[in-house]
Design a protein around this motif. Sequence first.
Motif, PDB file in Angstrom:
ATOM      1  N   GLY A   1       7.231   0.659   5.686  1.00  0.00           N
ATOM      2  CA  GLY A   1       5.989   0.865   4.953  1.00  0.00           C
ATOM      3  C   GLY A   1       5.549  -0.380   4.207  1.00  0.00           C
ATOM      4  N   LYS A   2       6.509  -1.065   3.615  1.00  0.00           N
ATOM      5  CA  LYS A   2       6.190  -2.295   2.883  1.00  0.00           C
ATOM      6  C   LYS A   2       5.750  -3.395   3.834  1.00  0.00           C
ATOM      7  CE  LYS A   2       8.070  -5.327  -0.717  1.00  0.00           C
ATOM      8  NZ  LYS A   2       9.255  -5.596  -1.589  1.00  0.00           N
ATOM      9  N   VAL A   3       6.446  -3.533   4.967  1.00  0.00           N
ATOM     10  CA  VAL A   3       6.134  -4.578   5.942  1.00  0.00           C
ATOM     11  C   VAL A   3       4.752  -4.341   6.565  1.00  0.00           C
ATOM     12  CG1 VAL A   3       6.828  -5.501   8.189  1.00  0.00           C
ATOM     13  CG2 VAL A   3       8.550  -5.137   6.407  1.00  0.00           C
ATOM     14  N   LEU A   4       4.429  -3.087   6.875  1.00  0.00           N
ATOM     15  CA  LEU A   4       3.106  -2.773   7.425  1.00  0.00           C
ATOM     16  C   LEU A   4       2.009  -3.060   6.410  1.00  0.00           C
ATOM     17  CD1 LEU A   4       4.017   0.573   9.213  1.00  0.00           C
ATOM     18  CD2 LEU A   4       3.266  -1.514  10.358  1.00  0.00           C
ATOM     19  N   ALA A   5       2.248  -2.702   5.156  1.00  0.00           N
ATOM     20  CA  ALA A   5       1.250  -2.974   4.116  1.00  0.00           C
ATOM     21  C   ALA A   5       1.040  -4.475   3.940  1.00  0.00           C
ATOM     22  CB  ALA A   5       1.688  -2.332   2.799  1.00  0.00           C
ATOM     23  N   GLU A   6       2.127  -5.241   4.005  1.00  0.00           N
ATOM     24  CA  GLU A   6       1.996  -6.703   3.921  1.00  0.00           C
ATOM     25  C   GLU A   6       1.123  -7.236   5.056  1.00  0.00           C
ATOM     26  OE1 GLU A   6       6.433  -7.570   1.943  1.00  0.00           O
ATOM     27  OE2 GLU A   6       6.057  -7.938   4.073  1.00  0.00           O
ATOM     28  N   ALA A   7       1.337  -6.711   6.253  1.00  0.00           N
ATOM     29  CA  ALA A   7       0.566  -7.186   7.405  1.00  0.00           C
ATOM     30  C   ALA A   7      -0.923  -6.895   7.234  1.00  0.00           C
ATOM     31  CB  ALA A   7       1.095  -6.543   8.685  1.00  0.00           C
TER      32      ALA A   7
ATOM     33  N   PHE B   1       2.499   1.787  -0.664  1.00  0.00           N
ATOM     34  CA  PHE B   1       2.337   0.340  -0.835  1.00  0.00           C
ATOM     35  C   PHE B   1       0.868  -0.063  -0.721  1.00  0.00           C
ATOM     36  CE2 PHE B   1       6.959   0.024   0.143  1.00  0.00           C
ATOM     37  CZ  PHE B   1       7.319  -0.753  -0.949  1.00  0.00           C
ATOM     38  N   LEU B   2       0.126   0.557   0.197  1.00  0.00           N
ATOM     39  CA  LEU B   2      -1.287   0.222   0.356  1.00  0.00           C
ATOM     40  C   LEU B   2      -2.101   0.646  -0.861  1.00  0.00           C
ATOM     41  CD1 LEU B   2      -1.645   1.206   4.099  1.00  0.00           C
ATOM     42  CD2 LEU B   2      -1.964  -1.098   3.170  1.00  0.00           C
ATOM     43  N   LEU B   3      -1.847   1.843  -1.362  1.00  0.00           N
ATOM     44  CA  LEU B   3      -2.571   2.320  -2.552  1.00  0.00           C
ATOM     45  C   LEU B   3      -2.281   1.441  -3.765  1.00  0.00           C
ATOM     46  CD1 LEU B   3      -1.962   6.093  -1.919  1.00  0.00           C
ATOM     47  CD2 LEU B   3      -4.238   5.082  -2.193  1.00  0.00           C
TER      48      LEU B   3
END
Length: 427
Positions: free
Chosen positions: A376-382, A47-49
């Motif tokens: 993973g998605k929630v951490l990337a959003e944060a 998600f970050l990439l």
Amino acid sequence: MANTPYPQSYYAASANAMPPRPTLQGEVETDVCVIGAGYTGLSSALFLLENGFRVTVLEAAKVGFGASGRNGGQIVNSYSRDIDVIERSVGPRQAQLLGQMAFEGGKIIRERVAKYQIQCDLKDGGVFAALNSKHMAHLESQKRLWERFGHTQLELLDERRIRDVVACDNYVGGMLDMSGGHIHPLNLALGEAAAVESLGGVIYEQSAAVRIERGANPVVHTAEGKVRAKFIIVAGNAYLGNLVPELAAKSMPCGTQVITTAPLGDELAKTLLPQDYCVEDCNYLLDYYRLTRDKRLIFGGGVVYGARDPANIEAIIRPKMLKAFPQLKDVKIDYAWTGNFLLTLSRLPQVGRLGDNIYYSQGCSGHGVTYTHLAGKVLAEALKGQAERFDAFADLPHYPFPGGQLLRTPFAALGAWYYGLRDKLGF
């Protein structure tokens, strides 16, 4: 540096080809350093990439070495505590957010498999099997609850109908979730790692994080190198050790055991599970099973508190398998292994931030396959500054195990004995 291989599991023996990956040597600089190349770390990295971050992943052993590459391979929705229990603890607003996310992890897995063409034997359909009328009443209530949050791919199975999907005489009914299903878990992790690398992410194997230097620009140290980053994501779960002491205090590694039969052949396999759905029962200490692509039965169950490796896994799990399928009494067991998951006292995941730049998610408590992909998605959003969904998890209350690290294992084992007795007595 010592090379840590995969355990001798069916998954390792049937894994897709994987490239050699380097050990970190020297110093690198990145936007985000992810500690752990299991589902939480790989999902975060992807998600970050996809959102333009530079990402470096440090893995102590090999991609998917921990629970991500050893689990039962079942896509099970929601959390280890259901949403109505969460609602009573935190109130309707926070529960509404968590309820809306409870079925997102399975969708993310399917999106990843399709987008990156991951070969992981994805099959739709998962069954919750009721052993008594109390279990059945719980499933009826769970169906209504899940439908309240928009999850509608559910069918209650009566005693006749469940015989159509599993050849086991022990069940009085069940519930079929067609958005559930099963996968080859290690191949899913390997496919996600390849996707990370296709987007420019770098994964270092045999590169355990040994120390985190905290501060405005944190540094993660390994035996032979270090990573300077703007942010760190800690995604070690049950294999994190004591790298972050404040995370170890409120969680406990636990072991679960899995066996895999020799190939059964198409005819016998089809009589056991005619629709090729995966199954888990409704006991507190539950059993779970499914077929593989080459028509073996994977059967798992039991919990070892404190994550010790039992001396004879087959002796623990084979009787459970034969209780469900006595027709397999002469079938050989080809593989037996154990893997650790991280249990929290609340049985809900722990999500949060240490300081301004160290984020973590851990403690899936047995529901990790789907939750980790959502995490993973929630951490990337944060990290992008969109923290509402992150905060919904971070605000969940968590408590240390009674007796601290020294006594948490015997206390948890005592609790498991109690619930195991309730399972046996049908309470």
